[in-house]
Design an enzyme around this catalytic site. Structure first.
Site, PDB file in Angstrom:
ATOM      1  N   GLY A  51      24.119  38.002   4.630  1.00  0.00           N
ATOM      2  CA  GLY A  51      24.779  38.149   3.334  1.00  0.00           C
ATOM      3  C   GLY A  51      26.251  37.840   3.483  1.00  0.00           C
ATOM      4  N   LYS A  77      22.130  47.614  -2.476  1.00  0.00           N
ATOM      5  CA  LYS A  77      20.774  47.949  -2.922  1.00  0.00           C
ATOM      6  C   LYS A  77      19.733  48.057  -1.811  1.00  0.00           C
ATOM      7  CE  LYS A  77      21.141  46.283  -7.572  1.00  0.00           C
ATOM      8  NZ  LYS A  77      20.843  45.200  -8.510  1.00  0.00           N
ATOM      9  N   ARG A  96      33.485  26.848  10.035  1.00  0.00           N
ATOM     10  CA  ARG A  96      32.226  26.121  10.250  1.00  0.00           C
ATOM     11  C   ARG A  96      32.418  24.834  11.042  1.00  0.00           C
ATOM     12  NH1 ARG A  96      28.744  27.175   4.718  1.00  0.00           N
ATOM     13  NH2 ARG A  96      27.964  29.164   5.474  1.00  0.00           N
ATOM     14  N   GLY A 101      22.544  33.675   4.639  1.00  0.00           N
ATOM     15  CA  GLY A 101      21.137  33.692   4.217  1.00  0.00           C
ATOM     16  C   GLY A 101      20.186  33.496   5.383  1.00  0.00           C
TER      17      GLY A 101
END
Ligand code: AMP
Length: 396
Positions: free
Chosen positions: A354, A198, A35, A377
Site C-alpha cells: 500500500g 480497514k 524507482r 500493490g
C-alpha cells in the site's frame, strides 16, 4: 530464482522491463527518483559484463494513445543523471526505428523505448505485441517489481519468447527475498505489524501470514473493529460492523496456531476527525461516546516496543494512527523508532505494501529499516499469498 547474476551478458542485448512510473512536477520534471535508482545495480551488472541495455517501462495512464504528457522523453535527463551515462531514446516502442536502434546498440550502451502504454496491447497482454518487443534482444530481464502483479505484455507475456534467457533483475530478487523472509524463511521470532484504516483490506494478508508469524500486532483504525467485537466501547472510532465476527474468527484461529495477537491497550482520542480537535487519552475498551481513537497511547507504544525488540524478523504494513495529522502521528513514529532500534540490533525489517512507504519516508525511517519495498500493490498481493504473474513468468 534465476537472476541476472546467473548469466554473462557479454555481447548480448538485454531487454529490461523497469518500473519508471515516477512522479513528475507540472513541467514534467521527475520529483522522486527512487524507482530509477532502484534498478541501477541491474543496469550496471549488464553493462559491466559487456552487454547493452534496452529499457522499457510504462508511465502514467495514457490509455493506449501517444501523448506529450506521458512521454518518456521527459524523464531521459533524470535517468542519464542517475545512471551516469547517455541514454538513447526511441520515440516509439514498436516499429522499424526501435528495431534498428536496438540492432545498432553497442556494448555498454543504453536505449530507452517510448511508453509501452501508448499501445493498448500492453495492458491487454497481447502476445503479438510482446513478440515484437522480444525481437529486439537476446535476453529478457524483469526488474519491475511495482508492476509484477500485472499480467501485461512486457511484464509477463513476453517471457515465453526467452525460454532460456529470462531473468529476474537484482531489484526483483531483493524484493522477493525480503518477502520470503517475512513469510517463512526468516529468523524467528517473526512479527508482523499491520495498521491502516480497514480490516477488510487486510484480511487476506492476516490469514496468509498467520502460519508464518509468531506475533501479530494490529493497530490503526482496523484495531477498533476487533475491540468492539471483544465488547469494548469504541465511541465514534472507525468500525466495520460487518467484519466483527471475522475479527473474532481471526483471534481464535491465531490462538489455535499459537500466534500471539497484540491489540492496542490505550488510545489518543479526539472529539472530531481533525488535527485541531480536542485531545485526550482513553483505555481502548472505554472510549467516551462522542470521541474517536486516532493514535495508539503510551502504554500501547511500550507494549509494541517490547514485542518488536524481541523479534528477529519484522514486517511493517500500515500506520498505527492518523499519521497525516501531526497531533496523531506520535504513535506511528514511536513504532518506527522501535523497528529502527530492533534493526540496529540485528533484526531484519521489511516495510511495504500500500502506501507504507509514504510514512517511512516522511519520518526518515527509510534508511533505518532493512528494506523498503518499491511496489505497493505487488507487495500487498505477495503478502496475501498470491503468485505474481511477473514472477511466475520467469520461474516457469
Ligand atoms: P491503509 O491504506 O489501509 O494502509 O490505511 C492508511 C490510513 O489509515 C492512513 O491514511 C491513516 O490515516 C489511517 N488510519 C490509521 N489509524 C487510524 C485511525 N485510528 N482512525 C482512522 N484512520 C486511521
Amino acid at each position: 530464482m534465476k537472476t541476472i547474476n546467473d548469466f554473462d551478458f557479454k555481447g548480448k542485448k538485454a531487454l529490461v522491463r523497469v518500473d519508471f512510473n515516477v512522479p513528475q512536477s507540472a513541467d514534467l520534471k521527475v520529483t522522486d527518483t527512487t524507482r530509477i535508482e532502484a534498478v541501477k545495480p541491474t543496469v550496471e551488472k549488464i553493462l559491466n559484463d559487456g552487454g547493452s541495455v534496452i529499457l522499457m517501462t510504462h508511465l502514467g495512464r495514457p490509455k493506449g494513445k501517444p501523448s506529450e504528457e506521458f512521454s518518456l522523453k521527459n524523464i531521459v535527463p533524470a535517468i542519464e543523471e542517475i545512471l551516469g551515462k547517455p541514454v538513447k531514446f526511441c520515440a516509439d516502442c514498436i516499429g522499424d526505428e526501435a528495431a534498428q536502434m536496438s540492432a545498432d546498440l553497442k556494448e555498454g550502451e543504453i536505449l530507452l523505448l517510448e511508453n509501452l502504454r501508448f499501445y493498448n496491447e500492453e495492458e491487454a497482454g497481447d502476445v503479438d505485441f510482446a513478440e515484437k518487443l522480444s525481437k529486439y534482444a537476446d535476453a529478457y530481464v524483469n526488474d519491475a517489481f511495482g508492476t509484477a502483479h500485472r499480467e501485461h505484455a512486457s511484464t509477463a507475456v513476453i517471457a515465453q519468447f526467452f525460454p532460456q534467457t529470462k531473468f529476474f533483475g537484482l531489484l526483483m530478487a531483493k524484493e522477493l527475498e525480503a518477502i520470503e523472509k517475512v513469510l517463512g524463511s526468516g529468523e524467528k521470532p517473526v512479527t508482523a505489524i499491520l495498521g491502516g484504516s480497514k480490516v477488510s483490506s487486510k484480511i487476506t494478508i492476516i490469514e496468509n501470514m498467520l502460519p508464518a508469524v509468531d506475533n501479530l500486532i494490529i493497530g490503526g483504525g482496523m484495531a477498533f473493529t476487533f475491540i468492539r467485537a471483544l465488547g469494548g466501547n469504541i465511541g465514534k472510532s472507525l468500525l466495520e460492523e460487518d467484519k466483527m465476527s471475522l475479527a473474532l474468527e481471526i483471534l481464535s484461529k491465531a490462538k489455535a496456531m499459537n500466534v500471539k495477537i497484540y491489540l492496542p491497550v490505550d488510545t489518543v482520542i479526539a472529539d472530531e476527525f481533525s488535527n485541531d480537535a480536542a485531545r485526550s487519552e482513553a483505555d481502548i475498551y472505554d472510549i467516551p461516546d462522542e470521541w474517536m481513537g486516532m493514535d495508539v497511547g503510551n502504554r500501547t507504544r511500550t507494549l509494541f516496543h517490547d514485542v518488536i525488540m524481541n523479534s528477529r524478523t519484522i514486517l511493517w504494513n500500515g500506520p498505527v494512527g492518523v499519521f497525516e495529522m501531526p497531533n496523531f502521528s506520535a504513535g506511528t513514529e514511536a513504532l518506527g523508532d522501535s523497528i529502527a532500534e530492533a534493526t540496529r540490533l540485528g533484526a531484519f525489517s521489511l516495510v511495504g505494501g500500500g502506501d507504507s512507504v509514504a510514512f517511512v519516508k516522511q519520518f526518515g525511517y527509510d534508511d533505518k529499516v532493512s528494506y523498503v519495498s518499491t511496489g505497493g500493490g505487488a507487495m500487498l498481493e505477495s503478502l496475501e499469498g498470491k503468485q505474481l504473474p511477473g514472477v511466475k513468468a520467469i520461474n516457469n
